[in-house]
Design a protein around this motif. Structure first.
Motif, PDB file in Angstrom:
ATOM      1  N   UNK A  50      -1.051   2.179  -9.711  1.00  0.00           N
ATOM      2  CA  UNK A  50      -1.763   2.423  -8.225  1.00  0.00           C
ATOM      3  C   UNK A  50      -0.698   2.730  -7.195  1.00  0.00           C
ATOM      4  N   UNK A  51       0.338   2.447  -7.398  1.00  0.00           N
ATOM      5  CA  UNK A  51       1.487   2.772  -6.481  1.00  0.00           C
ATOM      6  C   UNK A  51       1.861   4.159  -5.970  1.00  0.00           C
ATOM      7  N   UNK A  80       0.932  -1.317  -0.023  1.00  0.00           N
ATOM      8  CA  UNK A  80      -0.129  -0.113  -0.030  1.00  0.00           C
ATOM      9  C   UNK A  80       0.896   1.369  -0.089  1.00  0.00           C
ATOM     10  N   UNK A  81       0.635   2.055  -0.731  1.00  0.00           N
ATOM     11  CA  UNK A  81       1.339   3.243  -1.031  1.00  0.00           C
ATOM     12  C   UNK A  81       0.700   4.722  -0.532  1.00  0.00           C
ATOM     13  N   UNK A  82       1.363   5.347   0.255  1.00  0.00           N
ATOM     14  CA  UNK A  82       0.915   6.315   0.894  1.00  0.00           C
ATOM     15  C   UNK A  82       1.633   7.463   0.158  1.00  0.00           C
ATOM     16  N   UNK A  83       1.577   8.713   0.672  1.00  0.00           N
ATOM     17  CA  UNK A  83       2.040   9.886  -0.001  1.00  0.00           C
ATOM     18  C   UNK A  83       3.403   9.840   0.084  1.00  0.00           C
ATOM     19  N   UNK A  84       4.223   9.517   1.177  1.00  0.00           N
ATOM     20  CA  UNK A  84       5.544   9.558   1.349  1.00  0.00           C
ATOM     21  C   UNK A  84       6.318   8.250   1.514  1.00  0.00           C
ATOM     22  N   UNK A  85       5.485   7.117   1.474  1.00  0.00           N
ATOM     23  CA  UNK A  85       6.251   5.851   1.673  1.00  0.00           C
ATOM     24  C   UNK A  85       5.317   4.681   0.951  1.00  0.00           C
ATOM     25  N   UNK A  86       5.804   3.271   1.325  1.00  0.00           N
ATOM     26  CA  UNK A  86       5.097   2.092   0.951  1.00  0.00           C
ATOM     27  C   UNK A  86       5.197   1.491   1.945  1.00  0.00           C
ATOM     28  N   UNK A  87       4.035   0.850   2.443  1.00  0.00           N
ATOM     29  CA  UNK A  87       3.573  -0.032   3.381  1.00  0.00           C
ATOM     30  C   UNK A  87       3.472  -1.541   2.962  1.00  0.00           C
ATOM     31  N   UNK A  88       4.460  -2.278   3.563  1.00  0.00           N
ATOM     32  CA  UNK A  88       4.369  -3.705   2.988  1.00  0.00           C
ATOM     33  C   UNK A  88       4.025  -4.449   4.296  1.00  0.00           C
ATOM     34  N   UNK A  89       2.951  -5.544   4.063  1.00  0.00           N
ATOM     35  CA  UNK A  89       2.681  -6.333   5.075  1.00  0.00           C
ATOM     36  C   UNK A  89       3.293  -7.678   4.632  1.00  0.00           C
ATOM     37  N   UNK A  90       3.833  -8.244   5.305  1.00  0.00           N
ATOM     38  CA  UNK A  90       4.682  -9.426   5.302  1.00  0.00           C
ATOM     39  C   UNK A  90       4.330 -10.504   6.453  1.00  0.00           C
ATOM     40  N   UNK A 105       3.356   6.128  -7.607  1.00  0.00           N
ATOM     41  CA  UNK A 105       4.424   6.685  -8.526  1.00  0.00           C
ATOM     42  C   UNK A 105       5.823   6.159  -7.419  1.00  0.00           C
ATOM     43  N   UNK A 106       5.350   5.141  -6.637  1.00  0.00           N
ATOM     44  CA  UNK A 106       6.463   4.521  -5.636  1.00  0.00           C
ATOM     45  C   UNK A 106       6.606   3.047  -5.715  1.00  0.00           C
ATOM     46  N   UNK A 107       5.886   2.504  -6.543  1.00  0.00           N
ATOM     47  CA  UNK A 107       5.966   0.965  -6.753  1.00  0.00           C
ATOM     48  C   UNK A 107       6.177   0.767  -8.073  1.00  0.00           C
ATOM     49  N   UNK A 108       7.438  -0.113  -8.153  1.00  0.00           N
ATOM     50  CA  UNK A 108       7.792  -0.304  -9.785  1.00  0.00           C
ATOM     51  C   UNK A 108       7.687  -1.841  -9.982  1.00  0.00           C
ATOM     52  N   UNK A 109       7.775  -2.246 -11.291  1.00  0.00           N
ATOM     53  CA  UNK A 109       7.597  -3.595 -11.412  1.00  0.00           C
ATOM     54  C   UNK A 109       8.524  -3.863 -12.828  1.00  0.00           C
ATOM     55  N   UNK A 110       9.138  -5.005 -12.827  1.00  0.00           N
ATOM     56  CA  UNK A 110       9.827  -5.380 -14.256  1.00  0.00           C
ATOM     57  C   UNK A 110       9.746  -6.851 -14.321  1.00  0.00           C
ATOM     58  N   UNK A 146      -4.342  -6.490  -9.890  1.00  0.00           N
ATOM     59  CA  UNK A 146      -5.274  -6.828 -10.609  1.00  0.00           C
ATOM     60  C   UNK A 146      -5.664  -6.135 -11.802  1.00  0.00           C
ATOM     61  N   UNK A 147      -4.732  -5.183 -12.415  1.00  0.00           N
ATOM     62  CA  UNK A 147      -5.173  -4.316 -13.489  1.00  0.00           C
ATOM     63  C   UNK A 147      -4.150  -4.587 -14.766  1.00  0.00           C
ATOM     64  N   UNK A 148      -4.023  -3.638 -15.514  1.00  0.00           N
ATOM     65  CA  UNK A 148      -3.654  -3.915 -16.773  1.00  0.00           C
ATOM     66  C   UNK A 148      -2.322  -4.607 -17.043  1.00  0.00           C
TER      67      UNK A 148
END
Length: 500
Positions: free
Chosen positions: A340-341, A200-210, A343-348, A231-233
């Motif tokens: 949906x991130x 889950x991305x907030x305005x200044x951070x990404x919170x990961x549940x593990x 601007x803080x969550x990237x994928x490759x 679950x998107x494009x």
């Protein structure tokens, strides 16, 4: 099937506990080639980095790959040029060449043993000649020093061949171990057996549940083959495929051709050798199919074995395994900031089984994106018309049975899943499948016990199919896979199956 050949003498990976302060600059989800190289590049730029791996280092495609690093990738360059443009093919080639160069330099610096090898794309039948010639012409136009042959000496039919010298092959577990050591040396950490179940991305951070507790990061990279939780494009544009690889002890009296070979026809046949000490193995792979195909999966290993015995008499199979990769609808890998991130969550990901060169290239692009720099290289941007053309072509060439089976999966009707009345059972390649009310349920007898699970994938509700060769439940929609008892193995899902 058993485990990959590479795990017979796999080195140890110096992993670490989850960071105690639970806050880092960058969280990387997935400890395959993409995740580890991206983590290394970020750590070398001064970022605090934590790599989180749900299973073990290289547990996915990175530890089960054929481990051929080459920019001659079957007939990919000519297909890209024909489907999209020569300019896109040039971008794709430039990115893969940069990835191959990075890999070669890293292995040299870290003392990872590699072997220079010639890559060969060959026509196994007359119908493949035109494609081989087209690949040579495109490669030449893009500056690759390929050589075209009417034939080459081999114990199997070669009706034409294009070859490219100076490519690379290696043992992937040695590379993975060197990457983990390098990440640690650069100040990063790699933690195994920690599953990320929420991002889950907030305005200044990404919170990961593990599974080991929360982790907060300034940015996150999903290096998970297909983006978990998405679950998107991006998920919709990546098609999961499994392929198979067998290792053989060849008869010393039968000559094995040198180089890394792959056929131009589909299903492909892929060959290479692996020498460890004074022992040389023959590796034969191919038989790719969409994950969750309803045919018995063991047939694919049998087909590869029969082909090898026919052309290399006396060979003895020692290993057989499979791997899963994702094929992008647009034909080029995805390296992107997810919408949906925040601007803080990237994928490759999405390397179409050519990740040994593409993963370093993707990681180099990620390094620029993480630092806010324009990427120095890209795989190219596929055109809408080219993507549509590719999609329609795949649909038109798909076997009728495959289309029918996919429709059954999507609708939950037809075949022994949809037509079975309540509480009735039917055999599905060695497992029983039935319905309890409207809910599909699967039952398998594994390791002396009966396992009964829901066949609804927790990712997006696809109906799972039994994979008899690997004793797993596989989703044909997006490639999530589960053990017979319902434990999550891989894919975009983040939860186990419900037990019945």
């Amino acid at each position: 099937m058993n485990s990959p050949l590479w795990r017979d003498d796999a080195p140890t990976y110096p992993t670490s506990p989850l960071p105690t302060d639970r806050r880092v600059d960058l969280a990387v989800v997935g400890a395959g080639f993409t995740g580890l190289i991206a983590a290394l590049l970020a750590a070398r730029e001064g970022l605090s980095v934590a790599v989180l791996e749900a299973r073990t280092v290289g547990a996915g495609a990175s530890g089960a790959t054929t481990a051929k690093a080459t920019v001659l990738q079957g007939t990919r360059l000519s297909t890209l040029a024909q489907t999209h443009s020569r300019e896109l093919a040039a971008d794709y080639l430039q990115a893969n060449q940069a990835g191959l160069n990075w890999l070669r330099d890293f292995c040299r610096e870290q003392g990872v043993s590699t072997q220079a090898a010639t890559a060969v794309t060959f026509a196994a039948t007359d119908s493949g000649i035109e494609n081989v010639e087209a690949e040579h012409q495109t490669a030449q136009a893009l500056g690759l020093p390929t050589v075209l042959h009417d034939s080459l000496p081999a114990p199997f039919p070669v009706h034409a061949a294009v070859e490219l010298p100076g490519q690379l092959q290696l043992n992937p577990t040695h590379l993975l171990a060197a990457l983990v050591r390098a990440v640690n040396l650069a100040g990063g950490t790699v933690t195994e057996h920690v599953r990320v179940t929420g991002v889950r991305a907030d305005t200044d951070r990404v919170r990961l549940t593990t599974s080991l507790g929360p982790l907060t990061a300034r940015q996150a990279v999903l290096a998970t083959a297909t983006p978990i939780t998405d679950k998107r494009a991006t998920t919709m544009e990546l098609v999961p495929q499994r392929s198979y690889l067998c290792a053989f002890d060849p008869d010393p009296a039968v000559e094995i051709p040198e180089g890394m070979w792959i056929s131009a026809e589909s299903p492909t046949i892929s060959l290479r050798t692996y020498t460890d000490g004074d022992r040389t193995r023959l590796l034969v792979g191919g038989q790719g199919h969409r994950t969750g195909d309803f045919r018995p999966t063991a047939e694919h290993v049998d087909t590869l074995t029969e082909w090898t015995m026919r052309h290399f008499p006396g060979a003895r199979r020692t290993h057989a395994w499979s791997a899963q990769d994702y094929h992008p609808v647009g034909m080029v890998p995805h390296v992107e900031t997810l919408h949906w991130g925040g601007g803080r969550v990237l994928f490759a990901g999405g390397y179409s089984k050519w990740g040994l060169a593409a993963a370093p290239a993707a990681a180099l692009q990620l390094a620029d994106l993480l630092q806010g720099r324009p990427p120095q290289l890209t795989f190219g941007s596929p055109s809408v018309s080219g993507t549509l053309k590719t999609t329609l072509s795949r649909q038109a060439s798909a076997p009728v049975s495959e289309i029918r089976n996919l429709a059954r999966t999507l609708t939950g009707s037809g075949g022994h899943r949809g037509d079975a009345p309540d509480d009735s059972t039917a055999e599905d390649n060695g497992a029983a499948v039935f319905r309890e009310g409207i809910h599909p349920v699967g039952e398998a007898f594994v390791d002396g016990r009966t396992c009964r699970v829901s066949l609804v994938c927790p990712h997006m509700g696809g109906t799972l199919a039994w994979n008899g060769a690997e004793e797993s439940w596989d989703c044909p929609l997006h490639g999530s896979r589960f053990t017979a008892g319902g434990r999550l193995l891989e894919g975009p899902a983040v939860k186990d199956l419900k037990r019945h």
